[in-house]
Design an enzyme around this catalytic site. Structure first.
Site, PDB file in Angstrom:
ATOM      1  N   ASP A  89       0.844  -1.192   0.000  1.00 42.48           N
ATOM      2  CA  ASP A  89       0.000   0.000   0.000  1.00 42.48           C
ATOM      3  C   ASP A  89       0.880   1.243   0.000  1.00 42.48           C
ATOM      4  O   ASP A  89       2.078   1.181   0.306  1.00 42.48           O
ATOM      5  CB  ASP A  89      -0.929   0.015   1.215  1.00 42.48           C
ATOM      6  CG  ASP A  89      -0.150   0.074   2.533  1.00 42.48           C
ATOM      7  OD1 ASP A  89       0.722  -0.787   2.736  1.00 42.48           O
ATOM      8  OD2 ASP A  89      -0.394   0.993   3.340  1.00 42.48           O
ATOM      9  N   GLU A 151      -0.067  -0.765   5.753  1.00 45.35           N
ATOM     10  CA  GLU A 151       0.936  -0.246   6.689  1.00 45.35           C
ATOM     11  C   GLU A 151       0.808   1.253   6.882  1.00 45.35           C
ATOM     12  O   GLU A 151       0.960   1.761   7.999  1.00 45.35           O
ATOM     13  CB  GLU A 151       2.337  -0.591   6.162  1.00 45.35           C
ATOM     14  CG  GLU A 151       3.460  -0.318   7.155  1.00 45.35           C
ATOM     15  CD  GLU A 151       4.007   1.102   7.090  1.00 45.35           C
ATOM     16  OE1 GLU A 151       4.707   1.520   8.036  1.00 45.35           O
ATOM     17  OE2 GLU A 151       3.720   1.807   6.107  1.00 45.35           O
TER      18      GLU A 151
END
Length: 451
Positions: A89, A151
Site C-alpha cells: 500500500d 501499513e
C-alpha cells in the site's frame, strides 16, 4: 564482477519494468479510497513472488485490514531461515499540482523513477523479488515472506505477530521499509522512535461572548490552551516535559544543510532544539501539534472563545515504552492550570519503538553484503518514523535478528510530492540482499560445523 553481481545486473531491466507496473497501481488503503486498486496490487505482488520461486503463498485476512500476503521457500538442509517484509500500500498523493508528473504515471528522470509509493515501499518489494530471482528461486537460506497491505494507515496487523509467532519464526528478518542516509552510503537503520498521541481540550464558557463586553475578564479557552502548549518546549525548542528519555546519537546523521533542504526550511528560520540532529530526530523526544480546533481567521467573530482543542503527536526514544512517555505528557498537561483553568487530557494510540542488537551473525553477514554491493563501509542511522509492526515482530520472535535496510534514501521524498527511487540504489539493494543470503548461509554452516 562475480557471478552474483552479474546475475543482478542481468535482472535489472526486468525489475525496473516490474516496478513501473506495480507503481502505476494507486494502492491507497485509506478510508474513502476504493479497495479495487489495493487488491489489484495485492494480486500483482503474488504474481511477482511466484515468478521469484515462492511456491507456497497464503494470506491473512484480519478485521478492518487489507490482506496480508504470506509465503515461504523451504530451507536447504541445515540452513537458517530469513523473513522478508515489505508493504504494497502507499500514501495518498496529496496535492497533485505539486507533482512534476502524475503520481501514478511512473516517470523516469535523471537515473530515477518518480511515482507515489515507488520508494515507500514498492521498490523494496522488488528488492526481495530480485534477490530471490538472483538464485533462480532457490536461495541458500529458507525464506518466509510477509507483505502487508495497510501499513501506511495502520491496522490490526501491527499487534498480530505475538498471537501467531510460528508464522514469523526465523533466524533473521529483513524489514525492507528503510534505506540509506544518503545515496551511495550503505546504511542500517538500528533504531525507530515510538509514537503516541494525546488530545488536550479546554472549555471555559457555555458559548462565545462579545470580546468588547466580556474580554478582559471572561476566560478565553484558546489563550488558556496556547499557554499550556507553550510549556511543552523550552526557549531553545527542546521538549521540556519531565520523564521523556533522550540521549546523544553517535551514529551517522544528516548535515544541517541537507536537512534544511530536505525539510524545505525557509531562509533565516532556525531549527528547533539543541544537540546533534541525530539526537533531535532519533534519540530524543519530539512533540508536534498535529491539529487545532479553534475559530478560523477568515470570518472570525469578535468574541471570547469558549472552547479549544489540540491533538498532539509525541515521538518517543526507541527504548522507552510509548505508554510510559504518553503518561508523562498526560500528567504534565493535567497538572497545569493556566490562569486557574484546568485542562481535559485524553490519551490516544501508542506504539513502541525499536532498538536493534547489532552484534550477531546476521548483522555481520549483512555488513559484508553491503560492503560487496556498495563498495563502502556501512553506517548506522535511526529513524524518527515509527513502524509499530517491528516491535510486534521482536516480541513474537525475540531471538531473531532484525535488519532494516532497503532501496530508499533520505532524499526520496517519502510521503511528499515527487517521490522517487534511484535505479542504482535499487540494483545495489538487490545485490546486497542476495549477498546477505549467501553470507548468512555460509556463516551459519561454519558455526554449525564448529560445534
Amino acid at each position: 564482477m562475480d557471478d552474483l553481481a552479474r546475475r543482478v545486473d542481468e535482472l535489472a531491466d526486468g525489475l525496473r519494468s516490474d516496478l513501473v507496473g506495480l507503481a502505476a497501481i494507486p494502492s491507497i488503503a485509506f478510508p474513502g479510497y476504493p479497495d479495487e486498486p489495493v487488491l489489484r496490487a495485492h494480486d500483482r505482488v503474488v504474481e511477482l513472488l511466484r515468478s521469484a520461486g515462492v511456491g507456497s503463498i497464503g494470506g491473512l485476512d484480519l478485521p478492518g485490514t487489507q490482506p496480508v500476503i504470506t509465503g515461504s521457500i523451504p530451507a536447504p538442509e541445515g540452513a537458517p531461515t530469513v523473513l522478508l517484509y515489505a508493504h504494497y500500500d502507499v500514501q495518498p498523493p496529496g496535492d497533485e499540482s505539486l507533482w512534476d508528473s502524475p503520481p501514478f504515471e511512473p516517470t523516469q528522470v535523471d537515473g530515477a523513477i518518480r511515482a507515489r509509493g515507488i520508494a515507500d515501499d514498492k521498490s523494496n518489494i522488488l528488492v526481495h523479488v530480485g534477490a530471490l530471482r538472483a538464485f533462480g528461486g532457490r536461495p541458500p537460506v529458507g525464506i518466509k515472506v510477509v507483505i502487508e497491505g495497510q501499513e501506511e494507515y495502520g491496522s490490526a496487523f501491527d499487534d498480530y505477530p505475538a498471537s501467531d509467532p510460528d508464522l514469523f519464526g526465523s533466524d533473521a528478518m529483513v524489514i525492507a521499509d528503510m534505506g540509506n542516509v544518503r545515496p551511495g552510503v550503505p546504511t542500517f537503520t538500528v533504531a525507530l522512535r515510538g509514537d503516541t498521541e494525546v488530545i488536550v481540550e479546554v472549555r471555559t464558557l457555555a458559548e462565545p461572548r462579545h470580546s468588547g463586553e466580556y474580554g478582559g475578564a471572561a476566560p478565553d479557552a484558546l489563550i488558556v490552551l496556547l499557554h499550556a502548549l507553550a510549556t511543552l518546549h523550552d526557549a531553545d525548542g527542546d521538549v521540556a516535559v519531565p520523564g521523556l528519555l533522550r540521549e546523544e546519537w553517535d551514529g551517522a546523521t544528516l548535515e544541517e544543510a541537507e536537512f534544511r533542504k530536505m525539510a524545505e526550511v525557509r531562509e533565516g528560520v532556525p531549527l528547533f532544539g539543541t544537540g546533534s540532529l541525530g539526537r533531535r530526530l532519533w534519540t530524543g523526544p519530539a512533540i508536534t501539534v498535529m491539529g487545532l480546533d479553534a475559530p478560523s481567521v477568515d470570518g472570525a467573530a469578535a468574541a471570547v472563545v469558549p472552547y479549544a482543542r489540540a491533538k498532539l503527536n509525541v515521538r518517543v526514544h526507541p527504548r522507552q515504552k510509548a505508554a510510559e512517555a504518553q503518561r508523562a505528557v498526560v500528567e504534565h498537561l493535567a497538572g497545569l492550570r493556566p490562569f486557574g483553568v484546568g485542562l481535559q487530557v485524553t490519551p490516544g494510540d501508542a506504539g513502541d519503538g525499536f532498538a536493534a542488537g547489532t552484534g550477531g551473525p546476521a548483522y555481520r553477514a549483512a555488513a559484508e553484503a553491503m560492503r560487496e554491493a556498495w563498495g563502502a563501509e556501512p553506517v548506522h542511522m535511526a529513524s524518527g518514523g515509527a513502524i509499530p509492526l517491528v516491535a510486534g515482530l521482536a516480541e513474537a520472535v525475540p531471538d531473531a535478528e532484525i535488519l532494516l535496510f532497503g532501496a530508499q534514501d533520505s532524499m526520496s521524498n517519502l510521503h511528499a510530492p515527487n517521490e522517487r527511487v534511484l535505479l542504482d540504489e535499487l540494483k545495489r539493494a538487490v545485490h546486497a540482499e542476495a549477498a546477505f543470503f549467501r553470507a548468512f548461509a555460509r556463516d551459519h554452516a561454519a558455526r554449525q560445523g564448529a560445534r
